[in-house]
Design a protein around this motif. Sequence first.
Motif, PDB file in Angstrom:
ATOM      1  N   LYS B 242      14.441   4.632  17.822  1.00  0.00           N
ATOM      2  CA  LYS B 242      14.817   4.609  18.684  1.00  0.00           C
ATOM      3  C   LYS B 242      13.973   4.436  20.033  1.00  0.00           C
ATOM      4  N   THR B 243      12.433   6.007  19.842  1.00  0.00           N
ATOM      5  CA  THR B 243      11.722   5.842  20.662  1.00  0.00           C
ATOM      6  C   THR B 243      10.872   4.300  20.763  1.00  0.00           C
ATOM      7  N   LEU B 245      11.346   2.032  20.433  1.00  0.00           N
ATOM      8  CA  LEU B 245      12.586   0.179  20.889  1.00  0.00           C
ATOM      9  C   LEU B 245      12.451   0.673  22.308  1.00  0.00           C
ATOM     10  N   ALA B 246      12.549   1.954  22.206  1.00  0.00           N
ATOM     11  CA  ALA B 246      13.068   2.200  23.778  1.00  0.00           C
ATOM     12  C   ALA B 246      11.415   1.147  24.836  1.00  0.00           C
ATOM     13  N   GLU B 249      11.610  -2.385  24.635  1.00  0.00           N
ATOM     14  CA  GLU B 249      12.434  -2.423  25.531  1.00  0.00           C
ATOM     15  C   GLU B 249      12.031  -2.964  26.579  1.00  0.00           C
ATOM     16  N   ALA B 250      11.376  -1.444  26.921  1.00  0.00           N
ATOM     17  CA  ALA B 250      10.296  -1.369  28.477  1.00  0.00           C
ATOM     18  C   ALA B 250       9.138  -2.742  28.648  1.00  0.00           C
ATOM     19  N   GLN B 268      13.987 -10.187  22.859  1.00  0.00           N
ATOM     20  CA  GLN B 268      15.544  -9.010  22.759  1.00  0.00           C
ATOM     21  C   GLN B 268      16.753  -9.181  22.025  1.00  0.00           C
ATOM     22  N   HIS B 275      17.991  -2.776  16.520  1.00  0.00           N
ATOM     23  CA  HIS B 275      18.745  -0.832  17.267  1.00  0.00           C
ATOM     24  C   HIS B 275      20.273  -1.379  16.185  1.00  0.00           C
ATOM     25  N   GLU B 279      21.391   1.935  13.798  1.00  0.00           N
ATOM     26  CA  GLU B 279      23.034   2.547  14.913  1.00  0.00           C
ATOM     27  C   GLU B 279      24.144   2.097  13.528  1.00  0.00           C
ATOM     28  N   GLU B 340      33.672   9.854  18.815  1.00  0.00           N
ATOM     29  CA  GLU B 340      32.900   8.714  18.148  1.00  0.00           C
ATOM     30  C   GLU B 340      34.139   7.375  18.435  1.00  0.00           C
ATOM     31  N   GLY B 343      35.927   7.864  22.017  1.00  0.00           N
ATOM     32  CA  GLY B 343      34.785   7.989  23.276  1.00  0.00           C
ATOM     33  C   GLY B 343      34.156   5.690  22.925  1.00  0.00           C
ATOM     34  N   ASP B 347      35.263   3.953  25.987  1.00  0.00           N
ATOM     35  CA  ASP B 347      34.480   3.391  26.891  1.00  0.00           C
ATOM     36  C   ASP B 347      34.198   2.000  27.465  1.00  0.00           C
ATOM     37  N   SER B 399      27.282  -3.688  30.715  1.00  0.00           N
ATOM     38  CA  SER B 399      25.447  -2.532  30.462  1.00  0.00           C
ATOM     39  C   SER B 399      26.799  -2.080  29.081  1.00  0.00           C
ATOM     40  N   GLY B 400      25.267  -1.851  28.395  1.00  0.00           N
ATOM     41  CA  GLY B 400      25.749  -1.264  27.015  1.00  0.00           C
ATOM     42  C   GLY B 400      25.555  -2.133  26.208  1.00  0.00           C
ATOM     43  N   HIS B 401      24.920  -1.765  24.423  1.00  0.00           N
ATOM     44  CA  HIS B 401      24.870  -2.232  23.616  1.00  0.00           C
ATOM     45  C   HIS B 401      25.208  -3.528  22.593  1.00  0.00           C
TER      46      HIS B 401
END
Lengths: 225, 444
Positions: B242-243, B245-246, B249-250, B268, B275, B279, B340, B343, B347, B399-401
Amino acid sequence: MRLLLVEDNVPLADELNALFSRNGYAVDWYTDGRDAATMAVKEPYDVIVLDLGLPGRPGLSLLEEWREAGLDIPILILTARSSWSERITGLRAGADDYLPKPFHPDELILRLQALVRRRHGQRPSPTLAVAGVTLDENSQTAMRDSEGKAVSLTRAEFAIMRYLMHHPEHVIPKDRLLDHLYDSEHDRNPNVVEVHINHLRQKLGRSIIVTQRGQGYRFGGDSTT
Amino acid sequence: MMSLTRRLDMGLLLASLVVMLLLAQGSVLLFDYATRDYLGERLQEDAESLIANPQLENSPQRLDPDTLRASFNRVYSGHYFLIQIDDLPPIRSRSLWDFQIKPHSQGLSHGLEPGPEDQKLLVWTGQYHRGTHEIQVTTALDYTPVTYRLFWLRWSIWGLGGAMAGLLVLIQRRVIRLGLKPLDRLQQELAQLHEGERMALETPMPAEISPVVTELNHQLGRIEQVLNRSRDGIANLGHALKTPLAVMEALLSREELNQHPDIKKGLQHRLDDIHRLVERELQRARLDTSEVSPAARFRPEHDLPPLLDTLREIHGPRIRFLCLGDKPASLPWDRDELLEVLGNLLDNAGKWAASQARLTLHAEEHAMRLQVDDDGPGIAIEHRGDVLNRGTRLDEQVSGHGLGLGIVEQIVGHHGGTLTLGESNLGGLSATITLPWPTPKLAG
């Protein structure tokens, strides 16, 4: 605006540093939780971005320690742990927001803006409007409502404007302005602040920032309204 | 299925019956032999006492019946004799009447000779010299009463033997049942193992079985180790991915890439795919190894308020989050999994709602129904299937994936439940989770 970034992944921290700087934040970056623990209390940060999986000390225990010590600045958790139970744990430990990795950089900036706004009792929106002056954080422009024309600001000018507008009722000493505008490694030349403030006055009118002699600066607002 | 008890029963029954048969037969034979031997001696004594009779000296043609034993005079009494002196006509006991008894060479006959009235006779013959006379004496005895008794004796031994064989089988069965009792416990433990309530067999076992159990425990330990390693491996890999991946993204959001919108968009999408996969696998690893221990159960009164607080914090004061309906003390599902599910649904509802999102819990007879309503725009009926099947979001602006519903479906499916979308009476979307109650065995 001073931001403390606690993140052990160097490539991500590099990107985040660039991202935060682009958006007018002065960033101090630590990879180790033990360093961050003391720095957060020592320096006057405006917001903290905290990774949970840190070497040295886990992020959650840092968070709990800071909140117990009465540290009252907004903290955003940035973590690979994305489940709701972990999110609830993080927020209950005292975080103000929780962003799971991977995230879109724009979303991170929006969340940070919203956090800072919320802390200063303002509505979370991409623009900051105080006393007839509107500051757009996305385009980094300022506008006096009486003129209706947006003026581009440099990064430093934008940072100064944002800080003053977040504290419109206060007189901000030059030292404090410096503390919040530059990271701890930056050369702090008080004259630079004066230069930026002069530029701002040229762009938005003399009365936009009032100098209180011997005390500091105060946001003046749109004097024509 | 082959039964160990039945096999042992049959074996023991056969063995004891054969032993009893041999015993009965053998003892009857020995008894018969001893009796004949004894009766032979009696016959010889009878013959010698007849020879000693002085009448034979005086008038060798006949013996006065009064001087003889009464049984020699009663017809077919079972005691007979025949005396042959030289070539004179033989002297016969009166008891023989008209029956002809055949003398035999010497001593006791080997078998039994036929006698009058179906009698079986034991015959003894002896040669004597008295003066110039050659005397042959034959005495006989009816053996049928003995045969009859032996016959009775044989059946008695058989009967007793049969009963003892039966008793032995019963005793053995009891011993086996006691001996196999640990196996019942083993079976119970294996059932618990199957339900994931334990990871090792603990009941002490008899020496014969304990190597099997030890080996089984060893294998179980190894399997658990491998499982843990692979689950941890998946979790570590997933979180470690995930890092980067982040970071990507940046990097993607850099201004340089704005000149190549196609590349940016393509990258993208691939990042979103990765991602989503990460998950999903993380969730699967969690589901495969989750255990519903009583401490980890979802307790609505305890777990819902923090969730709702979190949602209120995320969505701000604009959206009201409500919780209605039954609140059982504890639900038989894992706390993290239900958090989960709820939520993600709440959400989503919060993102779309105009002013409120509402959770309603219904405890029904066969299932727990959890319904999440919002007063947002809802989803047109023809698009609902797409949302469910792909777990994607329709509106890229929110927002959200777009992973939420996929994960919800994964968890709900794992527990045999369903996720349905419908129209809410608040005007927006209504998402309903139906989770069938686990079987009592699992719940208890």
